[in-house]
Design a protein around this motif. Sequence first.
Motif, short mmCIF file in Angstrom:
data_model
loop_
_atom_site.label_atom_id
_atom_site.label_comp_id
_atom_site.label_asym_id
_atom_site.label_seq_id
_atom_site.Cartn_x
_atom_site.Cartn_y
_atom_site.Cartn_z
N PRO A 28 42.62 37.95 43.47
CA PRO A 28 43.88 37.88 42.72
C PRO A 28 44.80 36.76 43.20
CG PRO A 28 43.34 40.16 43.20
CD PRO A 28 42.37 39.32 43.97
N ALA A 29 44.77 36.46 44.51
CA ALA A 29 45.59 35.37 45.04
C ALA A 29 45.15 34.03 44.46
CB ALA A 29 45.49 35.34 46.57
N LEU A 30 43.84 33.79 44.48
CA LEU A 30 43.31 32.55 43.90
C LEU A 30 43.59 32.47 42.42
CD1 LEU A 30 39.84 32.42 45.73
CD2 LEU A 30 41.89 31.06 46.24
N TRP A 31 43.44 33.61 41.73
CA TRP A 31 43.70 33.66 40.29
C TRP A 31 45.15 33.33 39.98
CZ3 TRP A 31 47.00 36.86 37.51
CH2 TRP A 31 46.86 36.81 36.12
N ALA B 2 43.80 33.47 30.90
CA ALA B 2 43.64 33.69 32.34
C ALA B 2 43.09 35.09 32.63
CB ALA B 2 44.98 33.49 33.04
N GLU B 3 43.56 36.09 31.88
CA GLU B 3 43.05 37.45 32.06
C GLU B 3 41.56 37.51 31.73
OE1 GLU B 3 45.26 40.86 30.56
OE2 GLU B 3 46.99 39.55 30.28
N TRP B 4 41.18 36.88 30.64
CA TRP B 4 39.77 36.87 30.24
C TRP B 4 38.91 36.20 31.31
CZ3 TRP B 4 36.57 32.62 28.96
CH2 TRP B 4 35.32 32.98 28.43
N TYR C 225 39.60 36.01 34.47
CA TYR C 225 39.57 36.90 35.64
C TYR C 225 38.48 37.95 35.48
CZ TYR C 225 41.16 40.09 39.31
OH TYR C 225 41.23 40.88 40.43
N VAL C 226 38.45 38.59 34.32
CA VAL C 226 37.44 39.62 34.07
C VAL C 226 36.03 39.04 34.18
CG1 VAL C 226 36.50 41.19 32.31
CG2 VAL C 226 38.97 40.98 32.61
N TRP C 227 35.88 37.81 33.74
CA TRP C 227 34.58 37.15 33.76
C TRP C 227 34.19 36.70 35.17
CZ3 TRP C 227 33.37 31.56 31.76
CH2 TRP C 227 31.98 31.36 31.75
N PHE C 228 35.15 36.06 35.90
CA PHE C 228 34.81 35.42 37.16
C PHE C 228 34.93 36.31 38.38
CE2 PHE C 228 35.32 31.22 35.02
CZ PHE C 228 34.14 30.65 35.46
N ALA C 229 35.79 37.31 38.34
CA ALA C 229 36.03 38.14 39.54
C ALA C 229 34.73 38.74 40.11
CB ALA C 229 37.05 39.23 39.23
N PRO C 230 33.87 39.33 39.27
CA PRO C 230 32.61 39.88 39.82
C PRO C 230 31.72 38.80 40.42
CG PRO C 230 33.07 40.81 37.65
CD PRO C 230 34.01 39.66 37.83
N MET D 47 39.59 47.44 39.06
CA MET D 47 39.92 46.03 38.84
C MET D 47 41.26 45.94 38.11
SD MET D 47 37.31 43.01 37.76
CE MET D 47 37.10 43.27 36.02
N PHE D 48 42.09 44.95 38.52
CA PHE D 48 43.42 44.81 37.93
C PHE D 48 43.36 44.59 36.42
CE2 PHE D 48 44.47 43.53 42.35
CZ PHE D 48 45.51 44.41 42.56
N MET D 49 42.38 43.81 35.98
CA MET D 49 42.24 43.51 34.55
C MET D 49 40.86 43.93 34.08
SD MET D 49 44.16 39.85 34.73
CE MET D 49 44.35 39.88 36.51
N GLU D 50 40.79 44.55 32.94
CA GLU D 50 39.54 45.04 32.39
C GLU D 50 39.26 44.37 31.05
OE1 GLU D 50 37.63 46.96 34.09
OE2 GLU D 50 38.98 47.78 35.62
N GLN D 51 38.07 44.58 30.54
CA GLN D 51 37.75 44.12 29.20
C GLN D 51 38.73 44.73 28.20
OE1 GLN D 51 35.64 41.91 28.17
NE2 GLN D 51 34.16 41.64 29.82
N ASP D 52 39.25 43.94 27.30
CA ASP D 52 40.23 44.41 26.33
C ASP D 52 39.93 43.76 24.98
OD1 ASP D 52 42.41 45.11 24.81
OD2 ASP D 52 43.90 44.64 26.34
N SER D 53 39.55 44.57 24.02
CA SER D 53 39.15 44.03 22.71
C SER D 53 40.32 43.41 21.95
CB SER D 53 38.53 45.15 21.86
OG SER D 53 39.45 46.22 21.69
#
Length: 222
Positions: free
Chosen positions: A89-92, A200-202, A204-209, A1-7
């Motif tokens: 990713p296009a929609l995002w 937006a990154e957060w 993406y990580v939440w909604f992509a799956p 995945m392009f973006m991952e969980q990041d603390s």
Amino acid sequence: MFMEQDSSRLRRFLISGIIFLLIAGMIMANSVAFQLFDSMLQGFFTTGGQTEFKTMLMKLISTLGSPKMAIVYVVIIGFLLWGFKYKIPALWSIATLGSGDIVAFLVKNIVKRARPVQHLVGDDGFSFPSGHVFGMFIIAAILFLVVLPNIKSGLWRLVCQILLIIYLILLAVSRVYLFAHYPSDVIGAMLLAYAWVQVAEWLYVWFAPILKRWKFVANSEV
């Protein structure tokens, strides 16, 4: 995945967001010290006078980085990503710029900062934050996050990253040089855009799956 969980994402959001709010607060309070800071920085970028060549160059850079052009860029990016099976990713990408523009518009109309007195007639609306810099920062972030990682050559990827950063700096300078914005307007735009990218990154990580379960994007890379 392009973006991952990041603390550290929340920390980056808070730091950029708090600094942005401090700048916005000083502008709304008409801080004399902050006005002096803006005047000093603006003088630095306009020292030596405006030549015909520099003005033409700055206008070109500014035109290519306008909010309308940012919309064109994100549509092209979204179209290409969709075509290469990067549908989510296009929609995002499109949603990130669209929602970000709404946030920037609301901030402009809350702060209601007038543009510098020397600004061109074509520059309308409020001054803080810079719509040009905000939009192109979002475009650069999209390229960094979901486009450039697909370039296999590390050298070419680095070259593209450097060119994007240089253009963002030139765009920020052009807006101050043309008296379209105060320096704090472009700084504030970068801070707001950076904070919004963290959101937006957060998302993406939440909604992509979740989106992967939808039939029309089920075959999308994430």
